[in-house]
Design a protein around this motif. Structure first.
Motif, PDB file in Angstrom:
ATOM      1  N   ILE A  61       0.830  -0.890   0.009  1.00 25.63           N
ATOM      2  CA  ILE A  61       0.210  -0.282  -0.406  1.00 25.63           C
ATOM      3  C   ILE A  61       1.107   1.220   0.017  1.00 25.63           C
ATOM      4  O   ILE A  61       0.694   2.203  -0.647  1.00 25.63           O
ATOM      5  N   THR A  62       2.410   1.230   0.543  1.00 23.03           N
ATOM      6  CA  THR A  62       2.773   2.086   0.568  1.00 23.03           C
ATOM      7  C   THR A  62       3.422   2.722  -0.808  1.00 23.03           C
ATOM      8  O   THR A  62       3.354   3.854  -1.658  1.00 23.03           O
ATOM      9  N   GLU A  63       3.579   1.843  -1.239  1.00 22.27           N
ATOM     10  CA  GLU A  63       4.285   1.848  -2.714  1.00 22.27           C
ATOM     11  C   GLU A  63       3.087   2.185  -3.909  1.00 22.27           C
ATOM     12  O   GLU A  63       3.826   3.565  -4.638  1.00 22.27           O
ATOM     13  N   ALA A  64       1.676   1.621  -3.697  1.00 21.10           N
ATOM     14  CA  ALA A  64       0.449   2.001  -4.190  1.00 21.10           C
ATOM     15  C   ALA A  64       0.261   3.779  -3.846  1.00 21.10           C
ATOM     16  O   ALA A  64       0.898   4.947  -4.676  1.00 21.10           O
ATOM     17  N   ARG A  65       0.881   4.123  -2.532  1.00 18.60           N
ATOM     18  CA  ARG A  65       0.434   6.221  -2.652  1.00 18.60           C
ATOM     19  C   ARG A  65       1.827   6.452  -2.876  1.00 18.60           C
ATOM     20  O   ARG A  65       1.408   7.538  -3.978  1.00 18.60           O
ATOM     21  N   GLU A  66       2.574   5.860  -2.559  1.00 18.85           N
ATOM     22  CA  GLU A  66       3.999   7.401  -3.242  1.00 18.85           C
ATOM     23  C   GLU A  66       3.443   7.311  -4.492  1.00 18.85           C
ATOM     24  O   GLU A  66       3.759   8.538  -5.639  1.00 18.85           O
ATOM     25  N   PHE A  67       3.192   5.848  -5.894  1.00 16.31           N
ATOM     26  CA  PHE A  67       3.071   5.845  -6.918  1.00 16.31           C
ATOM     27  C   PHE A  67       1.938   7.050  -7.498  1.00 16.31           C
ATOM     28  O   PHE A  67       2.159   7.943  -8.140  1.00 16.31           O
ATOM     29  N   LEU A  68       1.072   6.303  -6.531  1.00 18.15           N
ATOM     30  CA  LEU A  68      -0.485   7.549  -7.313  1.00 18.15           C
ATOM     31  C   LEU A  68      -0.037   8.793  -6.578  1.00 18.15           C
ATOM     32  O   LEU A  68      -0.468   9.479  -7.686  1.00 18.15           O
ATOM     33  N   ALA A  69       0.509   9.247  -6.061  1.00 18.07           N
ATOM     34  CA  ALA A  69       0.386  11.145  -5.781  1.00 18.07           C
ATOM     35  C   ALA A  69       1.617  11.705  -6.584  1.00 18.07           C
ATOM     36  O   ALA A  69       2.031  12.768  -7.006  1.00 18.07           O
ATOM     37  N   THR A  70       2.142  10.709  -7.802  1.00  9.20           N
ATOM     38  CA  THR A  70       2.849  11.455  -8.707  1.00  9.20           C
ATOM     39  C   THR A  70       1.622  11.628 -10.181  1.00  9.20           C
ATOM     40  O   THR A  70       2.307  12.688 -10.978  1.00  9.20           O
ATOM     41  N   ASP A  71       0.149  11.432  -9.662  1.00 10.65           N
ATOM     42  CA  ASP A  71      -0.717  11.320 -11.037  1.00 10.65           C
ATOM     43  C   ASP A  71      -0.359  13.262 -10.619  1.00 10.65           C
ATOM     44  O   ASP A  71      -0.487  13.670 -10.387  1.00 10.65           O
ATOM     45  N   PRO A  72      -0.827  13.821 -12.391  1.00 12.50           N
ATOM     46  CA  PRO A  72      -1.252  15.056 -12.306  1.00 12.50           C
ATOM     47  C   PRO A  72      -1.840  15.328 -11.898  1.00 12.50           C
ATOM     48  O   PRO A  72      -2.421  16.885 -11.377  1.00 12.50           O
ATOM     49  N   TYR A  73      -2.893  14.301 -11.517  1.00  6.29           N
ATOM     50  CA  TYR A  73      -4.690  15.398 -11.392  1.00  6.29           C
ATOM     51  C   TYR A  73      -4.332  15.198  -9.560  1.00  6.29           C
ATOM     52  O   TYR A  73      -4.944  15.966  -9.344  1.00  6.29           O
ATOM     53  N   ALA A  74      -3.476  13.892  -9.334  1.00  2.00           N
ATOM     54  CA  ALA A  74      -3.432  14.564  -7.657  1.00  2.00           C
ATOM     55  C   ALA A  74      -2.543  16.018  -6.987  1.00  2.00           C
ATOM     56  O   ALA A  74      -2.362  16.495  -6.688  1.00  2.00           O
ATOM     57  N   LEU A  75      -1.478  15.712  -8.432  1.00  2.00           N
ATOM     58  CA  LEU A  75      -0.474  17.112  -7.571  1.00  2.00           C
ATOM     59  C   LEU A  75      -0.867  18.495  -7.525  1.00  2.00           C
ATOM     60  O   LEU A  75      -1.343  19.891  -7.178  1.00  2.00           O
ATOM     61  N   ALA A  76      -1.951  18.599  -9.333  1.00  2.00           N
ATOM     62  CA  ALA A  76      -2.834  19.718  -9.007  1.00  2.00           C
ATOM     63  C   ALA A  76      -4.252  19.897  -8.278  1.00  2.00           C
ATOM     64  O   ALA A  76      -4.511  20.815  -8.297  1.00  2.00           O
ATOM     65  N   GLY A  77      -4.419  18.898  -7.271  1.00  2.00           N
ATOM     66  CA  GLY A  77      -5.362  19.521  -6.204  1.00  2.00           C
ATOM     67  C   GLY A  77      -6.945  18.601  -7.223  1.00  2.00           C
ATOM     68  O   GLY A  77      -8.008  19.332  -6.521  1.00  2.00           O
ATOM     69  N   LEU A  78      -7.292  18.011  -7.378  1.00  2.00           N
ATOM     70  CA  LEU A  78      -8.636  17.657  -8.286  1.00  2.00           C
ATOM     71  C   LEU A  78      -9.258  16.970  -6.972  1.00  2.00           C
ATOM     72  O   LEU A  78     -10.559  17.084  -7.413  1.00  2.00           O
ATOM     73  N   PHE A  79      -8.478  15.701  -6.347  1.00  2.00           N
ATOM     74  CA  PHE A  79      -9.445  15.199  -6.070  1.00  2.00           C
ATOM     75  C   PHE A  79      -9.629  15.964  -3.910  1.00  2.00           C
ATOM     76  O   PHE A  79      -8.392  15.904  -3.320  1.00  2.00           O
ATOM     77  N   SER A  80     -11.297  15.159  -3.954  1.00  2.00           N
ATOM     78  CA  SER A  80     -11.479  15.557  -2.381  1.00  2.00           C
ATOM     79  C   SER A  80     -11.676  13.947  -1.158  1.00  2.00           C
ATOM     80  O   SER A  80     -10.676  14.965  -0.420  1.00  2.00           O
ATOM     81  N   ALA A  81     -11.079  13.260  -2.310  1.00  2.00           N
ATOM     82  CA  ALA A  81     -11.103  11.900  -1.450  1.00  2.00           C
ATOM     83  C   ALA A  81     -10.264  11.119  -2.540  1.00  2.00           C
ATOM     84  O   ALA A  81     -10.946  10.943  -3.576  1.00  2.00           O
ATOM     85  N   VAL A  82      -9.436  10.052  -1.559  1.00  2.00           N
ATOM     86  CA  VAL A  82      -8.904   8.696  -2.796  1.00  2.00           C
ATOM     87  C   VAL A  82      -8.308   7.980  -1.835  1.00  2.00           C
ATOM     88  O   VAL A  82      -8.490   7.657  -0.635  1.00  2.00           O
TER      89      VAL A  82
END
Length: 97
Positions: A61-82
């Motif tokens: 799960i840690t590797e998954a979270r680290e990978f998902l944190a690099t998504d341009p959508y996540a970096l731009a603040g698009l998500f209210s919940a993940v």
């Protein structure tokens, strides 16, 4: 292990989504085999994107979270919940999986 990822967009997130969509699509392609499926959730009328569903492969799960944190959508603040949950592919699994 596979992880199902359910991302919910912030209210009025469409401008952020549109501005970052090309970079997000490139990020998905660059993920190669670790990205098993991906696509947007749609509004009731099918006209607007309201979130994302991804299935990713990661060691934990840690590797998954680290990978998902690099998504341009996540970096731009698009998500209210993940929400990230371990997941097993049972029906419709591709032959190469």
């Amino acid at each position: 292990m596979l992880y199902a990822v359910i991302c919910t967009d912030i209210a009025e997130g469409m401008p952020i989504r549109q501005a970052n969509r090309p970079a997000h699509l490139e990020w998905l392609k660059a993920a190669g085999g670790r990205m098993k499926i991906a696509g947007p959730f749609l509004s009731g009328d099918g006209q607007a994107m309201t979130g994302s569903l991804l299935v990713v492969e990661a060691a934990d799960i840690t590797e998954a979270r680290e990978f998902l944190a690099t998504d341009p959508y996540a970096l731009a603040g698009l998500f209210s919940a993940v929400d990230i949950k371990p997941w097993r592919w049972v029906v419709g699994q591709p032959a190469e999986a």
